[in-house]
Design a protein around this motif. Sequence first.
Motif, PDB file in Angstrom:
ATOM      1  N   VAL A   1     -37.418  23.527  34.291  1.00 34.62           N
ATOM      2  CA  VAL A   1     -38.261  23.101  33.178  1.00 34.62           C
ATOM      3  C   VAL A   1     -37.486  23.081  31.865  1.00 34.62           C
ATOM      4  N   GLN A   2     -36.555  24.022  31.683  1.00 30.64           N
ATOM      5  CA  GLN A   2     -35.790  24.044  30.436  1.00 30.64           C
ATOM      6  C   GLN A   2     -34.856  22.839  30.319  1.00 30.64           C
ATOM      7  N   SER A   3     -34.111  22.549  31.390  1.00 26.88           N
ATOM      8  CA  SER A   3     -33.166  21.430  31.324  1.00 26.88           C
ATOM      9  C   SER A   3     -33.896  20.094  31.224  1.00 26.88           C
ATOM     10  N   SER A   4     -35.030  19.983  31.895  1.00 25.29           N
ATOM     11  CA  SER A   4     -35.812  18.751  31.803  1.00 25.29           C
ATOM     12  C   SER A   4     -36.347  18.552  30.389  1.00 25.29           C
ATOM     13  N   THR A   5     -36.832  19.620  29.782  1.00 25.30           N
ATOM     14  CA  THR A   5     -37.361  19.516  28.420  1.00 25.30           C
ATOM     15  C   THR A   5     -36.262  19.146  27.433  1.00 25.30           C
ATOM     16  N   ARG A   6     -35.083  19.734  27.602  1.00 24.86           N
ATOM     17  CA  ARG A   6     -33.971  19.391  26.705  1.00 24.86           C
ATOM     18  C   ARG A   6     -33.620  17.917  26.796  1.00 24.86           C
ATOM     19  N   LEU A   7     -33.645  17.381  28.010  1.00 28.79           N
ATOM     20  CA  LEU A   7     -33.369  15.958  28.194  1.00 28.79           C
ATOM     21  C   LEU A   7     -34.388  15.101  27.449  1.00 28.79           C
ATOM     22  N   LEU A   8     -35.659  15.437  27.599  1.00 30.45           N
ATOM     23  CA  LEU A   8     -36.725  14.615  27.031  1.00 30.45           C
ATOM     24  C   LEU A   8     -36.821  14.747  25.518  1.00 30.45           C
ATOM     25  N   GLU A   9     -36.433  15.886  24.983  1.00 29.82           N
ATOM     26  CA  GLU A   9     -36.481  16.054  23.532  1.00 29.82           C
ATOM     27  C   GLU A   9     -35.563  15.074  22.809  1.00 29.82           C
ATOM     28  N   LYS A  10     -34.528  14.621  23.481  1.00 32.66           N
ATOM     29  CA  LYS A  10     -33.605  13.662  22.877  1.00 32.66           C
ATOM     30  C   LYS A  10     -34.264  12.306  22.630  1.00 32.66           C
ATOM     31  N   ASN A  11     -35.394  12.050  23.271  1.00 33.28           N
ATOM     32  CA  ASN A  11     -36.051  10.749  23.158  1.00 33.28           C
ATOM     33  C   ASN A  11     -37.050  10.668  22.011  1.00 33.28           C
ATOM     34  N   ILE A  12     -37.285  11.761  21.290  1.00 30.86           N
ATOM     35  CA  ILE A  12     -38.266  11.739  20.204  1.00 30.86           C
ATOM     36  C   ILE A  12     -37.719  10.865  19.072  1.00 30.86           C
ATOM     37  N   SER A  13     -38.415   9.785  18.779  1.00 33.34           N
ATOM     38  CA  SER A  13     -37.844   8.745  17.923  1.00 33.34           C
ATOM     39  C   SER A  13     -37.574   9.219  16.506  1.00 33.34           C
ATOM     40  N   ARG A  14     -38.329  10.173  15.991  1.00 31.83           N
ATOM     41  CA  ARG A  14     -38.114  10.586  14.607  1.00 31.83           C
ATOM     42  C   ARG A  14     -36.794  11.322  14.425  1.00 31.83           C
ATOM     43  N   HIS A  15     -36.169  11.747  15.518  1.00 31.79           N
ATOM     44  CA  HIS A  15     -34.880  12.423  15.429  1.00 31.79           C
ATOM     45  C   HIS A  15     -33.710  11.444  15.391  1.00 31.79           C
ATOM     46  N   HIS A  16     -33.990  10.160  15.581  1.00 36.41           N
ATOM     47  CA  HIS A  16     -32.919   9.173  15.609  1.00 36.41           C
ATOM     48  C   HIS A  16     -32.638   8.676  14.189  1.00 36.41           C
ATOM     49  N   HIS A  17     -31.383   8.731  13.804  1.00 38.59           N
ATOM     50  CA  HIS A  17     -31.008   8.342  12.446  1.00 38.59           C
ATOM     51  C   HIS A  17     -30.529   6.892  12.368  1.00 38.59           C
ATOM     52  N   THR A  18     -30.401   6.238  13.520  1.00 39.54           N
ATOM     53  CA  THR A  18     -29.939   4.853  13.517  1.00 39.54           C
ATOM     54  C   THR A  18     -30.718   4.054  14.530  1.00 39.54           C
ATOM     55  N   ARG A  19     -30.958   2.790  14.227  1.00 43.30           N
ATOM     56  CA  ARG A  19     -31.579   1.875  15.174  1.00 43.30           C
ATOM     57  C   ARG A  19     -30.637   0.718  15.491  1.00 43.30           C
ATOM     58  N   GLN A  20     -29.365   0.874  15.136  1.00 39.69           N
ATOM     59  CA  GLN A  20     -28.418  -0.195  15.402  1.00 39.69           C
ATOM     60  C   GLN A  20     -27.913  -0.103  16.845  1.00 39.69           C
ATOM     61  N   PRO A  21     -27.776  -1.236  17.522  1.00 44.13           N
ATOM     62  CA  PRO A  21     -27.329  -1.216  18.914  1.00 44.13           C
ATOM     63  C   PRO A  21     -25.872  -0.807  19.036  1.00 44.13           C
ATOM     64  N   LEU A  22     -25.551  -0.248  20.199  1.00 41.61           N
ATOM     65  CA  LEU A  22     -24.163   0.084  20.486  1.00 41.61           C
ATOM     66  C   LEU A  22     -23.321  -1.175  20.541  1.00 41.61           C
ATOM     67  N   THR A  23     -22.094  -1.096  20.080  1.00 40.30           N
ATOM     68  CA  THR A  23     -21.157  -2.217  20.193  1.00 40.30           C
ATOM     69  C   THR A  23     -19.924  -1.760  20.909  1.00 40.30           C
ATOM     70  N   VAL A  24     -19.157  -2.709  21.412  1.00 39.15           N
ATOM     71  CA  VAL A  24     -17.929  -2.378  22.129  1.00 39.15           C
ATOM     72  C   VAL A  24     -16.824  -2.077  21.131  1.00 39.15           C
TER      73      VAL A  24
END
Length: 287
Positions: A264-287
């Motif tokens: 449950v701990q490792s699964s929660t850590r994975l999912l917490e990364k998806n909370i959109s307000r924590h994202h500082h950029t919306r620019q797509p990855l580039t090569v």
Amino acid sequence: MHYGRALREEVASDRTTPLIGIYDMYSASIAARHYNGFFVSGFGFAASYYGLPDIGFIAWPDMLAFVERLRLAFPAHHLLVDIDDGYVDPEVACHVVQRLEHTGASGVILEDQKRPRRCGHADGKLILPLEEYLEKLNLVLSSRKDLLVVARTDATEEPEILRRAAALAETDADIVLVDGVRSVEWIHRIRSAIGDKPLLFNQIAGGKSPRLSLSELTDLGVDVAIYSTPCLFAAHSAIDGALADLKLSDGRLPDTRRTGAVDVQSSTRLLEKNISRHHHTRQPLTV
């Protein structure tokens, strides 16, 4: 937010670009740790969301809502979306393409099948007359702004495969896909038929196409490889195995501290990364 342009730039690189098929938010969360591009697979979405085979059950609002959730959680990943036949009607196809682009999709795949449709690696596929498909495709192309568009043919007769591939390459579509290619020889023939137009290859376990590495595909002149079902099929095997083990152990869960398995701990850590307000950029990855 030029998601289409970012994917075009990656496709233009010297190596085959892999896009990993995901079927829900959890599979995307895991895939995001390994790859920077997703393929929103119709096969996987039909299986996970409806519990049904990929034969035309998907409703476009459901797919649109899924892509919206993906973009919020993964602001920098490429998202290539399978829209099947554009949900039959050309006007619906244009509407869906515009909505997907507004939502943040990087690109779409539009096929030339008619109903009842089938998975691209299944038997019994029916295809639209070429002129009818080209009319739908050109309407979609005129409806997009930056969105990348893959023109797909499901033709199975050899002369028709090459005729359609060449015709699709003459349009303003960004990439050509011939689904269910059965041999390396046919990849060479299709590559020759479409000239300089980028080529996409669909790999699916147990499908009709040969199993090829990214290095082999690069040597064959393939620009993009989509992997439709590795996450879905891996989940199938893992769930089946875990429940068989649970049954054998009389319902006692494994000791994750000893096995290192997901808890449950490792699964929660994975999912917490998806909370959109924590994202500082919306620019797509580039090569």
